[in-house]
Design a protein around this motif. Structure first.
Motif, PDB file in Angstrom:
ATOM      1  N   ALA A 215       2.615  19.851  43.868  1.00  0.00           N
ATOM      2  CA  ALA A 215       2.075  18.945  42.877  1.00  0.00           C
ATOM      3  C   ALA A 215       2.117  17.651  44.479  1.00  0.00           C
ATOM      4  O   ALA A 215       1.444  16.794  44.153  1.00  0.00           O
ATOM      5  N   ILE A 216       3.029  17.609  45.064  1.00  0.00           N
ATOM      6  CA  ILE A 216       2.661  16.522  45.805  1.00  0.00           C
ATOM      7  C   ILE A 216       2.583  16.838  46.913  1.00  0.00           C
ATOM      8  O   ILE A 216       2.560  15.592  48.486  1.00  0.00           O
ATOM      9  N   GLY A 217       2.054  17.735  47.333  1.00  0.00           N
ATOM     10  CA  GLY A 217       0.940  18.031  48.927  1.00  0.00           C
ATOM     11  C   GLY A 217       2.232  18.506  49.561  1.00  0.00           C
ATOM     12  O   GLY A 217       1.945  19.044  50.576  1.00  0.00           O
ATOM     13  N   THR A 218       3.272  19.756  49.202  1.00  0.00           N
ATOM     14  CA  THR A 218       3.948  20.926  50.115  1.00  0.00           C
ATOM     15  C   THR A 218       2.804  21.752  50.429  1.00  0.00           C
ATOM     16  O   THR A 218       2.754  22.161  49.595  1.00  0.00           O
ATOM     17  N   THR A 219       2.662  21.714  51.660  1.00  0.00           N
ATOM     18  CA  THR A 219       1.457  23.585  51.653  1.00  0.00           C
ATOM     19  C   THR A 219       2.073  24.250  51.321  1.00  0.00           C
ATOM     20  O   THR A 219       3.617  24.695  51.719  1.00  0.00           O
ATOM     21  N   ARG A 220       1.215  25.868  51.360  1.00  0.00           N
ATOM     22  CA  ARG A 220       1.729  27.088  51.157  1.00  0.00           C
ATOM     23  C   ARG A 220       2.800  27.513  52.476  1.00  0.00           C
ATOM     24  O   ARG A 220       4.011  27.855  51.524  1.00  0.00           O
ATOM     25  N   GLY A 221       2.009  27.413  53.133  1.00  0.00           N
ATOM     26  CA  GLY A 221       3.040  27.236  54.745  1.00  0.00           C
ATOM     27  C   GLY A 221       4.432  27.414  54.529  1.00  0.00           C
ATOM     28  O   GLY A 221       5.435  27.647  54.672  1.00  0.00           O
ATOM     29  N   SER A 222       4.581  26.479  54.182  1.00  0.00           N
ATOM     30  CA  SER A 222       6.423  25.046  54.292  1.00  0.00           C
ATOM     31  C   SER A 222       7.047  25.709  53.029  1.00  0.00           C
ATOM     32  O   SER A 222       7.747  26.691  53.357  1.00  0.00           O
ATOM     33  N   ILE A 223       6.496  26.272  51.841  1.00  0.00           N
ATOM     34  CA  ILE A 223       7.571  27.064  51.306  1.00  0.00           C
ATOM     35  C   ILE A 223       7.420  28.451  51.196  1.00  0.00           C
ATOM     36  O   ILE A 223       8.647  28.590  51.006  1.00  0.00           O
ATOM     37  N   PHE A 224       6.091  28.704  51.973  1.00  0.00           N
ATOM     38  CA  PHE A 224       6.562  30.457  52.092  1.00  0.00           C
ATOM     39  C   PHE A 224       7.708  30.356  53.148  1.00  0.00           C
ATOM     40  O   PHE A 224       8.673  31.467  53.576  1.00  0.00           O
ATOM     41  N   MET A 225       7.658  29.446  54.884  1.00  0.00           N
ATOM     42  CA  MET A 225       8.819  29.342  55.381  1.00  0.00           C
ATOM     43  C   MET A 225      10.090  29.229  54.348  1.00  0.00           C
ATOM     44  O   MET A 225      11.316  29.720  55.494  1.00  0.00           O
ATOM     45  N   PHE A 226      10.509  28.395  53.687  1.00  0.00           N
ATOM     46  CA  PHE A 226      12.005  27.962  53.220  1.00  0.00           C
ATOM     47  C   PHE A 226      12.081  29.213  52.986  1.00  0.00           C
ATOM     48  O   PHE A 226      13.352  28.906  53.694  1.00  0.00           O
ATOM     49  N   PHE A 227      11.422  30.139  52.153  1.00  0.00           N
ATOM     50  CA  PHE A 227      12.430  31.636  51.464  1.00  0.00           C
ATOM     51  C   PHE A 227      12.828  32.535  52.696  1.00  0.00           C
ATOM     52  O   PHE A 227      13.748  33.142  53.071  1.00  0.00           O
ATOM     53  N   LEU A 228      11.778  32.536  53.414  1.00  0.00           N
ATOM     54  CA  LEU A 228      11.762  32.836  54.662  1.00  0.00           C
ATOM     55  C   LEU A 228      12.789  32.517  55.620  1.00  0.00           C
ATOM     56  O   LEU A 228      13.556  33.821  56.119  1.00  0.00           O
ATOM     57  N   THR A 229      13.024  31.442  55.653  1.00  0.00           N
ATOM     58  CA  THR A 229      14.366  31.130  56.280  1.00  0.00           C
ATOM     59  C   THR A 229      15.352  31.476  55.707  1.00  0.00           C
ATOM     60  O   THR A 229      16.193  31.789  56.842  1.00  0.00           O
ATOM     61  N   GLU A 230      15.757  31.379  54.410  1.00  0.00           N
ATOM     62  CA  GLU A 230      16.594  31.931  53.399  1.00  0.00           C
ATOM     63  C   GLU A 230      16.952  33.032  54.407  1.00  0.00           C
ATOM     64  O   GLU A 230      17.804  33.478  53.991  1.00  0.00           O
ATOM     65  N   ALA A 231      16.197  34.138  54.139  1.00  0.00           N
ATOM     66  CA  ALA A 231      16.502  35.094  54.242  1.00  0.00           C
ATOM     67  C   ALA A 231      16.374  35.500  56.155  1.00  0.00           C
ATOM     68  O   ALA A 231      18.167  36.637  55.882  1.00  0.00           O
ATOM     69  N   LEU A 232      16.738  34.489  56.472  1.00  0.00           N
ATOM     70  CA  LEU A 232      17.147  34.613  57.776  1.00  0.00           C
ATOM     71  C   LEU A 232      18.036  34.683  58.550  1.00  0.00           C
ATOM     72  O   LEU A 232      18.586  35.182  59.142  1.00  0.00           O
ATOM     73  N   LEU A 233      19.069  33.753  57.867  1.00  0.00           N
ATOM     74  CA  LEU A 233      19.915  33.241  57.492  1.00  0.00           C
ATOM     75  C   LEU A 233      20.657  34.326  56.634  1.00  0.00           C
ATOM     76  O   LEU A 233      22.095  34.633  58.032  1.00  0.00           O
ATOM     77  N   PHE A 234      20.503  35.385  55.714  1.00  0.00           N
ATOM     78  CA  PHE A 234      21.584  36.525  56.069  1.00  0.00           C
ATOM     79  C   PHE A 234      21.298  37.197  56.090  1.00  0.00           C
ATOM     80  O   PHE A 234      22.150  37.777  57.355  1.00  0.00           O
ATOM     81  N   GLY A 235      20.524  37.558  57.019  1.00  0.00           N
ATOM     82  CA  GLY A 235      20.243  38.523  57.915  1.00  0.00           C
ATOM     83  C   GLY A 235      21.106  38.238  59.634  1.00  0.00           C
ATOM     84  O   GLY A 235      21.688  39.072  60.116  1.00  0.00           O
ATOM     85  N   ILE A 236      20.788  36.883  59.869  1.00  0.00           N
ATOM     86  CA  ILE A 236      22.308  36.840  61.406  1.00  0.00           C
ATOM     87  C   ILE A 236      23.068  36.166  61.032  1.00  0.00           C
ATOM     88  O   ILE A 236      24.671  37.460  61.622  1.00  0.00           O
ATOM     89  N   GLY A 237      23.719  36.151  59.734  1.00  0.00           N
ATOM     90  CA  GLY A 237      25.194  35.983  59.183  1.00  0.00           C
ATOM     91  C   GLY A 237      25.543  37.735  59.247  1.00  0.00           C
ATOM     92  O   GLY A 237      26.729  37.802  58.863  1.00  0.00           O
TER      93      GLY A 237
END
Length: 453
Positions: free
Chosen positions: A274-296
């Motif tokens: 609602a305050i303007g965060t793009t769909r791509g940013s939301i997508f990358m946030f959660f994909l980065t979370e998975a990336l951290l699990f994968g690397i660790g």
């Protein structure tokens, strides 16, 4: 900087606030990667040199006679009566364990002297010849006692001559003694034939085949070796592919973790949208979370896999020696290609398993995110769809089980396993809904409103 602040608030902070769930997901990825690395390293080490130690030591062999269930030793007398210039060597070969749980190959041969022992041959049947490599591993010297663990019970010998044979690890007994302790009287595993250079080899082979009879295989050593290598490659391929199934557990837990994160933070995602965060940013946030699990998880899995390989190499080498050919396990080597492959595998599994919940997060509409019942409505609509998916995957898996191998590899069999796992996964939500509907009256009656919730 703004995106990092949002990522820390939306992803990192909840992960740190739920250490048990975070640790469980990391452990699942680590164990999956560890199984893959452990089996890969142990399989490579257990294969060893692959070439039969006896063939290496006794020199060139022109033909090998073998049969299912073993050969009758009367055959060697029959071959010896042929009007040919041959050297016949009866052989018994079997994997054994020493009292120290060291795996080695025991050869029963016509004469231990044939193994080129530098010292005096054993003076009696109570002595056993040992290769220098095995003697070094056992920290034993000539004259020391050595106990073998056999199906018929333990058998103790005195170590006789040490045989210089590169780095091969094996034991050698007179064939009569080997038949006695293995309770294989009158039976041989194979007969090795060396043909004189003065003989016509093709003629000799035809005569030996005719004398041996239809139930006896007469092969050149290279043919047997190539067949064993083909079977061993298939064995290692099966181990490798099945080890990747362990990563499915990690994939499910990552999917579950990211899905729970999306569901529990739908309101926050709605506010950010609602305050303007793009769909791509939301997508990358959660994909980065998975990336951290994968690397660790991959980093931890590499350490666990290297330790796991130490225990697996003994088990796999026993199977290789029993089913395919005698070999000495090589040293376990953790190379950079193996490390890179493990990291890429762990990261790929983590990212792929997080794609669906990450796509769902980016599709959240602010107005729907504020509605408490919207998520439940969507879930109910998906139950019937999931049942259809489960049915389709189940049918495809059943069809796959009926397909033939491809180039000797059961590729459709592996596909069937994955399809059945997918079918079971899509059945989960309908089963949960059905179970809740079935148990609701009982729970409501016993626990009142709490049971209904």
């Amino acid at each position: 900087m703004h995106n990092f602040t949002l990522f820390r608030t939306l992803v990192l902070r909840p992960l740190l606030s739920e250490p048990l769930r975070t640790a469980l997901t990391l452990t699942a990825v680590a164990l999956g990667v560890a199984v893959v690395i452990g089996i890969e390293l142990a399989g490579g080490a257990a294969s060893g040199s692959f070439e039969s130690s006896l063939t290496t030591l006794t020199g060139t062999v022109d033909l090998q006679l073998s049969a299912n269930g073993g050969l009758d030793e009367a055959l060697i007398a029959k071959l010896a009566q042929l009007p040919l210039n041959l050297k016949l060597s009866p052989v018994i070969e079997t994997p054994v364990l020493t009292s120290g749980k060291v795996s080695a190959t025991l050869f029963g041969v016509d004469s231990v002297q044939a193994l080129k022992a530098p010292a005096t041959p054993p003076a009696n049947d109570a002595q056993i010849a040992v290769s220098e490599a095995l003697s070094h591993r056992l920290r034993a010297r000539p004259g020391d006692p050595l106990t073998l663990r056999l199906p018929s019970g333990p058998a103790t010998f005195k170590i006789g001559p040490l045989i210089a044979a590169k780095d091969a690890e094996f034991l050698a007994l007179d064939i009569a003694e080997a038949q006695r302790i293995l309770a294989r009287y009158g039976k041989l595993d194979r007969i090795e034939v060396t043909v004189s250079p003065r003989e016509d080899f093709d003629k000799v082979e035809r005569i030996i085949r005719a004398a041996a009879g239809p139930g006896v295989a007469v092969d050149k050593p290279g043919t047997r070796g190539r067949e064993n290598q083909r079977m061993l490659r298939a064995f290692r391929w099966n181990l490798r592919v099945l080890s990747y199934i362990s990563l499915v557990v990690g994939a499910f837990l990552i999917y579950n973790t990211i899905s729970v994160s999306v569901v529990s933070r739908r309101a926050e995602i709605g506010v950010l949208r609602a305050i303007g965060t793009t769909r791509g940013s939301i997508f990358m946030f959660f994909l980065t979370e998975a990336l951290l699990f994968g690397i660790g998880g991959s980093a931890l899995g590499i350490l666990l896999g290297r330790a796991m390989a130490e225990g697996l190499v003994g088990l796999i080498s026993v199977t290789v020696n029993s089913l395919y050919a005698s070999s000495r396990p090589a040293a376990i080597s953790l190379t950079w290609p193996v490390v890179l492959s493990a990291v890429l595998t762990g990261v790929a599994v983590a990212v792929v398993s997080a794609l669906a919940p990450a796509l769902e997060a980016m599709s959240v509409v602010p107005a729907e995110a504020m509605g408490r019942g919207a998520r439940e409505t969507v879930f109910r609509k998906r139950v019937n769809r999931n049942l259809w998916f489960a049915l389709c995957f189940g049918v495809l898996g059943t069809i796959a089980t009926a397909q033939d191998a491809v180039d000797g590899r059961p590729l459709f069999g592996y596909a069937a396993v994955l399809l059945f796992i997918a079918a079971a996964a899509f059945c989960a939500s309908p089963l949960v809904r059905g179970g809740v509907a079935l148990l609701s009256p009982v729970l409501r009656r016993v626990f009142s409103a709490v049971g209904l919730l």
